[in-house]
Design an enzyme around this catalytic site. Structure first.
Site, short mmCIF file in Angstrom:
data_model
loop_
_atom_site.label_atom_id
_atom_site.label_comp_id
_atom_site.label_asym_id
_atom_site.label_seq_id
_atom_site.Cartn_x
_atom_site.Cartn_y
_atom_site.Cartn_z
CG ASP A 13 50.31 20.52 49.83
OD1 ASP A 13 50.98 21.48 49.56
OD2 ASP A 13 50.11 19.61 49.21
CE LYS A 16 56.04 23.73 52.84
NZ LYS A 16 55.03 22.86 52.78
N GLY A 40 52.96 25.34 46.53
CA GLY A 40 51.69 26.16 46.56
C GLY A 40 51.35 26.48 47.88
CG HIS A 41 53.26 28.25 50.31
ND1 HIS A 41 53.41 27.06 50.48
CD2 HIS A 41 54.41 28.55 49.59
CE1 HIS A 41 54.80 26.82 50.43
NE2 HIS A 41 55.24 27.69 49.80
CD GLN A 223 58.85 21.26 47.14
OE1 GLN A 223 59.83 21.91 47.26
NE2 GLN A 223 58.09 22.17 46.56
P1 GDP Z 1 51.80 24.78 52.40
O1 GDP Z 1 52.06 24.23 51.15
O2 GDP Z 1 52.71 24.02 53.53
O3 GDP Z 1 52.18 26.17 52.73
O4 GDP Z 1 50.53 24.45 52.61
P2 GDP Z 1 49.09 24.82 51.56
O5 GDP Z 1 48.79 25.86 51.53
O6 GDP Z 1 49.29 23.91 50.36
O7 GDP Z 1 48.00 23.94 52.32
C1 GDP Z 1 47.42 24.01 53.57
C2 GDP Z 1 45.90 24.48 53.31
O8 GDP Z 1 45.41 24.40 54.87
C3 GDP Z 1 45.71 25.99 52.89
O9 GDP Z 1 44.68 25.77 52.24
C4 GDP Z 1 45.61 26.68 54.21
O10 GDP Z 1 44.67 27.69 53.92
C5 GDP Z 1 44.99 25.55 55.33
N1 GDP Z 1 45.26 25.78 56.63
C6 GDP Z 1 46.48 25.98 57.24
N2 GDP Z 1 46.40 26.04 58.70
C7 GDP Z 1 45.11 25.45 59.09
C8 GDP Z 1 44.44 25.35 59.99
O11 GDP Z 1 45.02 25.21 61.11
N3 GDP Z 1 43.12 24.84 59.93
C9 GDP Z 1 42.55 24.67 58.63
N4 GDP Z 1 41.34 24.14 58.62
N5 GDP Z 1 43.14 24.87 57.61
C10 GDP Z 1 44.56 25.59 57.45
P1 IMO Z 2 54.58 22.70 49.01
O1 IMO Z 2 55.48 23.54 49.45
C1 IMO Z 2 53.06 18.77 48.00
C2 IMO Z 2 55.35 16.66 45.18
C3 IMO Z 2 54.58 16.37 43.81
C4 IMO Z 2 55.21 14.93 43.39
C5 IMO Z 2 56.57 15.11 43.85
C6 IMO Z 2 57.32 15.73 42.71
O2 IMO Z 2 53.21 23.42 48.89
O3 IMO Z 2 54.51 21.82 50.38
P2 IMO Z 2 57.90 18.09 41.40
O4 IMO Z 2 57.05 18.73 40.71
O5 IMO Z 2 58.43 18.54 42.68
O6 IMO Z 2 59.05 17.36 40.70
O7 IMO Z 2 57.00 16.61 42.10
O8 IMO Z 2 56.59 16.05 44.87
N1 IMO Z 2 55.33 18.08 45.55
C7 IMO Z 2 54.62 18.48 46.35
N2 IMO Z 2 53.55 18.00 47.09
N3 IMO Z 2 53.30 19.91 48.44
C8 IMO Z 2 54.33 20.73 47.58
O9 IMO Z 2 54.75 21.98 47.87
C9 IMO Z 2 54.73 19.80 46.53
N4 IMO Z 2 56.01 20.14 45.63
C10 IMO Z 2 56.21 18.91 44.88
O10 IMO Z 2 52.98 16.17 44.04
O11 IMO Z 2 54.73 13.85 44.03
MG MG Z 3 51.01 23.42 49.50
#
Ligand code: GDP
Ligand code: IMO
Ligand code: MG
Length: 429
Positions: A13, A16, A40-41, A223
């Site tokens: 999270d 990416k 989840g992105h 991840q």
């Molecule tokens: P990922 O799993 O690495 O793709 O990240 P996620 O999408 O799960 O979580 C990142 C969250 O931060 C998302 O809700 C993005 O919209 C948000 N985000 C990404 N870059 C920035 C940033 O520079 N500033 C802020 N405030 N939010 C960001």
């Molecule tokens: P993105 O790509 C954050 C965490 C779960 C749990 C552990 C194992 O959005 O960054 P799993 O279902 O993979 O067996 O869970 O890994 N986890 C993540 N945490 N971002 C993710 O993906 C994750 N994918 C799995 O919360 O702790």
């Molecule tokens: Mg994510």
């Protein structure tokens, strides 16, 4: 080599998806190589929000997207995601989405097992996404997985189904659950085959052709390094390798194809699920970071645990992940804080540590050593160049570079695609 590999440098999270979407406009192909729909992105493009789990984050820009063999594929999840994203006007065709024929499938029985185990684990539970990721990888290495290519040979599936069902029946019996409904599973597979098979291809050939033709490939990790099954905070990890080297086994290219490895790094730290988290702030600070950063999971909606930036862990991730430069995200979330803390080292029972020791008992006893950094007045939100950043925010970025021993290539200052500062072009190597 003009390729770029994006990986998470913390516990996932990190942003990416946003960065991959931003880079994808200049890539010829975007490739997922591990994980599944546990990822989840969130992407925000001109105010429109896209949520992706299994689809590579290049799909929104219309960049040809590949799901490699290292991904565990839930074909039903793929279908609903494709339908949802098409509903937002994004094109998903077999020309734009290519899925490796050798992807192991996540079946409903994997989801069942994931949930049964988590529910039975009490306080020791991992806090998985309950998507069946771990059980599906277990069946892959146990050589009893049903793979995407098997859906084109459903009449020959009998012995393979027997094998995997026998294994699961024994496990289910241990939980007091009825045996797998084999007929229903076969029926479900028959039904989903028509949807998913048109996307199935020998993607290693497409990648070989692209590499031979000097195309730019963007590999998209899910991840983060601290969730890597070998290098992460085991057993509180996911069930795949999240480091850059996994592109080779997970998509069918040589390890040299990784190109520039870009580690996506949040300006503070979050974690979702159980496990050690030395700089966690289970207090007002964590609450503030969570609210400003909107730290709720894309997949499960769970609240993410929040804490200060941990330079020890990111330095470790840079080393084991093969990271050449970082994209520092969510800098704006720290705007206006009086003091920003950064963890520069650990102490365990008074003894100094410059890395995270592997044993969970030691990890649980880690005391972070902090450096206080003066916060910045003014706003970095929406900045698109260095000149737009408050001077002290730049100082923070520079200090992080020093501590983690890795340069910043990009800075992200909001969820919006173009609120991004390019410091060093990752495609230029
Ligand atoms: P990922 O799993 O690495 O793709 O990240 P996620 O999408 O799960 O979580 C990142 C969250 O931060 C998302 O809700 C993005 O919209 C948000 N985000 C990404 N870059 C920035 C940033 O520079 N500033 C802020 N405030 N939010 C960001
Ligand atoms: P993105 O790509 C954050 C965490 C779960 C749990 C552990 C194992 O959005 O960054 P799993 O279902 O993979 O067996 O869970 O890994 N986890 C993540 N945490 N971002 C993710 O993906 C994750 N994918 C799995 O919360 O702790
Ligand atoms: Mg994510």
């Amino acid at each position: 080599m003009a390729n770029v590999t994006v990986i998470g440098a913390q516990w996932g999270d990190e942003g990416k998806g946003k960065i991959v979407d931003w880079l994808a406009r200049r890539a010829d192909m975007v490739v997922r190589f591990q994980g599944g729909h546990n990822a989840g992105h969130t992407l925000v493009v001109e105010g429109e929000t896209y949520k992706l789990s299994l689809l590579p984050s290049g799909i929104v820009t219309g960049t040809p997207s590949v799901i490699g063999n290292g991904v565990v594929l839930d074909p039903w999840a793929l279908k609903s995601e494709v339908e949802r994203i098409r509903g937002q006007g994004v094109k998903v065709t077999p020309e734009l989405l290519m899925v490796a024929e050798t992807c192991p499938l996540i079946l409903p029985i994997h989801r069942d097992l994931d949930a049964l185990r988590e529910d039975a684990s009490g306080a020791g539970k991992i806090g998985t996404t309950r998507r069946g990721i771990g059980p599906a990888y277990e069946d892959k290495v146990g050589r009893r997985a049903i793979r995407l290519c098997d859906l084109a040979h459903l009449d020959d599936l009998g012995p393979m189904l027997d094998r995997v069902c026998a294994h699961h029946d024994a496990l289910r019996a241990g939980f007091g659950e009825p045996p797998v409904d084999r007929e229903r599973l076969l029926g479900d597979l028959r039904e989903i085959a028509d949807f998913v098979l048109p996307f199935a291809r020998p993607v290693w050939r497409d990648l070989d052709k692209a590499n031979q033709g000097g195309k730019r490939i963007l590999f998209e990790g899910a991840q983060g390094v601290l969730l890597d099954v070998d290098h992460g905070t085991y057993p509180f990890v996911t069930s795949s390798n999240t480091v850059a080297g996994t592109i080779a086994s997970g998509s069918g290219v040589g390890p040299g194809a990784a190109g520039f490895v870009l580690g996506i790094t949040k300006a503070y730290t979050t974690r979702v699920g159980s496990g050690p988290f030395p700089t966690e702030q289970d207090n007002d600070v964590g609450q503030t970071l969570g609210e400003r950063g909107r730290e709720f999971g894309t997949v499960t909606g769970r609240r993410r645990r929040c804490g200060w930036f941990d330079a020890v862990l990111v330095r470790q991730a840079v080393a084991v992940g093969g990271i050449a430069g970082i994209a520092l995200t969510k800098l704006d979330v720290l705007d206006g804080l009086e003091t920003v803390k950064v963890c520069t080292g650990y102490r365990i029972d008074g003894k100094k540590f410059e890395y995270l020791p592997p044993h969970p008992a030691d990890q649980a006893r880690v005391e972070p050593v902090y450096e206080d950094i003066e916060g910045w007045p003014g706003s970095s939100a929406g900045a698109r160049s260095w000149a737009d950043l408050p001077a002290r925010a730049i100082k923070y970025v520079r200090r992080i570079e020093e501590l983690i021993r890795c340069p910043v290539a990009l800075v992200s200052t909001s969820p919006e695609r173009d609120d991004t500062i390019l410091v060093r072009d990752p495609f230029a190597g």
